[in-house]
Design a protein around this motif. Structure first.
Motif, PDB file in Angstrom:
ATOM      1  N   GLY A  88      42.503  43.227  41.881  1.00  0.00           N
ATOM      2  CA  GLY A  88      43.718  42.436  42.127  1.00  0.00           C
ATOM      3  C   GLY A  88      43.858  41.286  41.152  1.00  0.00           C
ATOM      4  O   GLY A  88      44.955  41.003  40.668  1.00  0.00           O
ATOM      5  N   ILE A  89      42.744  40.602  40.842  1.00  0.00           N
ATOM      6  CA  ILE A  89      42.778  39.480  39.898  1.00  0.00           C
ATOM      7  C   ILE A  89      43.168  39.972  38.507  1.00  0.00           C
ATOM      8  O   ILE A  89      43.980  39.342  37.811  1.00  0.00           O
ATOM      9  CB  ILE A  89      41.415  38.767  39.875  1.00  0.00           C
ATOM     10  N   ILE A  90      42.597  41.099  38.082  1.00  0.00           N
ATOM     11  CA  ILE A  90      42.916  41.638  36.751  1.00  0.00           C
ATOM     12  C   ILE A  90      44.379  42.047  36.675  1.00  0.00           C
ATOM     13  O   ILE A  90      45.089  41.751  35.699  1.00  0.00           O
ATOM     14  CB  ILE A  90      41.988  42.824  36.420  1.00  0.00           C
ATOM     15  N   ILE A  91      44.871  42.743  37.710  1.00  0.00           N
ATOM     16  CA  ILE A  91      46.278  43.170  37.726  1.00  0.00           C
ATOM     17  C   ILE A  91      47.204  41.958  37.751  1.00  0.00           C
ATOM     18  O   ILE A  91      48.198  41.901  37.014  1.00  0.00           O
ATOM     19  CB  ILE A  91      46.544  44.086  38.937  1.00  0.00           C
ATOM     20  N   ALA A  92      46.873  40.966  38.584  1.00  0.00           N
ATOM     21  CA  ALA A  92      47.702  39.753  38.666  1.00  0.00           C
ATOM     22  C   ALA A  92      47.717  39.006  37.343  1.00  0.00           C
ATOM     23  O   ALA A  92      48.761  38.490  36.919  1.00  0.00           O
ATOM     24  CB  ALA A  92      47.183  38.842  39.779  1.00  0.00           C
ATOM     25  N   GLY A  93      46.569  38.953  36.667  1.00  0.00           N
ATOM     26  CA  GLY A  93      46.521  38.317  35.354  1.00  0.00           C
ATOM     27  C   GLY A  93      47.350  39.046  34.333  1.00  0.00           C
ATOM     28  O   GLY A  93      48.003  38.431  33.480  1.00  0.00           O
ATOM     29  N   THR A  94      47.355  40.379  34.396  1.00  0.00           N
ATOM     30  CA  THR A  94      48.163  41.183  33.469  1.00  0.00           C
ATOM     31  C   THR A  94      49.658  40.978  33.722  1.00  0.00           C
ATOM     32  O   THR A  94      50.454  40.889  32.782  1.00  0.00           O
ATOM     33  CB  THR A  94      47.813  42.675  33.619  1.00  0.00           C
ATOM     34  N   LEU A  95      50.029  40.888  34.994  1.00  0.00           N
ATOM     35  CA  LEU A  95      51.448  40.769  35.341  1.00  0.00           C
ATOM     36  C   LEU A  95      51.982  39.352  35.152  1.00  0.00           C
ATOM     37  O   LEU A  95      53.111  39.176  34.691  1.00  0.00           O
ATOM     38  CB  LEU A  95      51.664  41.193  36.798  1.00  0.00           C
TER      39      LEU A  95
END
Length: 356
Positions: free
Chosen positions: A304-311
């Motif tokens: 979730g942290i990686i996806i949120a950082g990407t978005l």
């Protein structure tokens, strides 16, 4: 007679909805992220607002006072950080000499281990430097765009917090109108849990930042480490990003120590102090402060942290955990999406339900 929608169609619609939501967040993160951040800060400031309301203070002023207190706290943190960075800049000549010495030692090690002469190493560095400077214009323009985005973010945040607190009952009515009256109790419970979780989480993070700065900065200062307070501040804020932030904080702490010290012992002291403070934080202090409000399993947290950082960049990484926690509360209170709540949670079944 209306036929029931097949389960595979429902799951497909859910996955498509997630993809569309991600696209919307990526395209409009400059609008969505300040709103989301303001929402969480509003829940954190809600007890202060209610306290001022009990004192018979006018509602508009009761909304402004918590925002003013939050602004003062954030301004003090920014001043403390900038003061430490200023002290680091004053020591730049010494840092330059120390870094040069470390680079010389590294060059000798590379030459001895891999057979690359200093001239070949210098040629490689020059080639990479030219490539880096050729793209410098794009980097600077991106930095300027990020800076303008930060200014807009900071400017909109207090306005959004003010309006969310002022029109809180309107938003709650809007939410309730989507449900039947017999579902109001479940909705109210979900809202109550969300408010409790967010307040506990954000206030806990503020306390966590304070004691990490005091413990880590104080321990490094006792051992005579230069830039001790700056290392403590950087690690405290990066530690807000679960798992990944601590790793980056360790790396930056080591780099700052290498830039100001010739002794490897100082690096070991910094790593030992960070490890000790992190173990104390993870196993004793933070569980007692936040309690069991956040029940998200580590795998979902990291993804979730990686996806949120990407978005949505850094702000998305900071908000990933509270957003995931709110989603879990919502899923746990709905019949059709309880399986998503199980996936996000950390309640491990004692045995598998699969029977062969």
């Amino acid at each position: 007679m209306i036929k029931e929608i097949p389960m595979t169609v429902k799951r497909s619609v859910e996955l498509i909805g997630l993809f569309v939501l991600g696209t919307i967040i990526m395209a409009g993160n400059t609008i969505i992220m300040p709103l989301l951040m303001a929402f969480f800060f509003s829940l954190m400031l809600l007890p202060l607002f209610r306290f001022f309301k009990k004192l018979k203070i006018p509602e508009a002023l009761a909304v402004i006072l918590p925002i003013l207190l939050l602004t003062i706290v954030l301004a003090l943190i920014i001043w403390l950080f900038s003061n430490q960075v200023g002290a680091l800049v004053k020591d730049f000549p010494q840092i330059q000499r120390t870094v040069t010495k470390h680079l010389d030692n590294l060059s000798k090690w590379v030459s001895h281990s891999f057979g690359y002469s200093p001239a070949e190493q210098l040629n490689f560095i020059n080639t990479q430097s030219k490539k880096m400077f050729s793209s410098l214009g794009g980097v600077l323009s991106g930095a300027a765009g990020s800076l303008s985005g930060i200014v807009i973010f900071i400017g909109l945040l207090p306005i959004y917090i003010y309006l969310i607190l002022l029109y809180r009952n309107l938003f709650l009515k809007f939410v309730l109108m989507w449900f039947k009256k017999d579902e109001y109790e479940s909705v109210n419970e979900a809202v109550r849990q969300t408010e409790k979780m967010v307040k506990s989480y954000l206030i806990g993070l503020l306390i966590q930042i304070t004691y990490i700065i005091v413990l880590l900065g104080g321990a490094l200062w006792v051992f005579g480490i230069q830039n001790a307070l700056l290392i403590g501040i950087i690690f405290a804020f990066l530690n807000l990003i679960p798992y990944l932030g601590a790793l980056i904080g360790n790396i930056l702490g080591v780099l700052l120590t290498l830039a100001s010290s010739n002794s490897i012992a100082d690096v070991l002291i910094v790593l030992a102090a960070i490890t000790f403070v992190q173990l104390l934080d993870n196993n004793i202090l933070m569980p007692r402060i936040v309690g069991s409000q956040i029940k998200i399993n580590p795998l979902v947290s990291i993804v979730g942290i990686i996806i949120a950082g990407t978005l949505a960049g850094i702000s998305g990484m900071f908000l990933a955990m509270p957003v995931l926690s709110i989603l879990k509360i919502i899923f746990d209170h709905t019949e059709h999406y309880k399986q998503w709540g199980v996936l996000l949670g950390d309640d491990l079944p004692q045995k598998s339900r699969l029977k062969f």
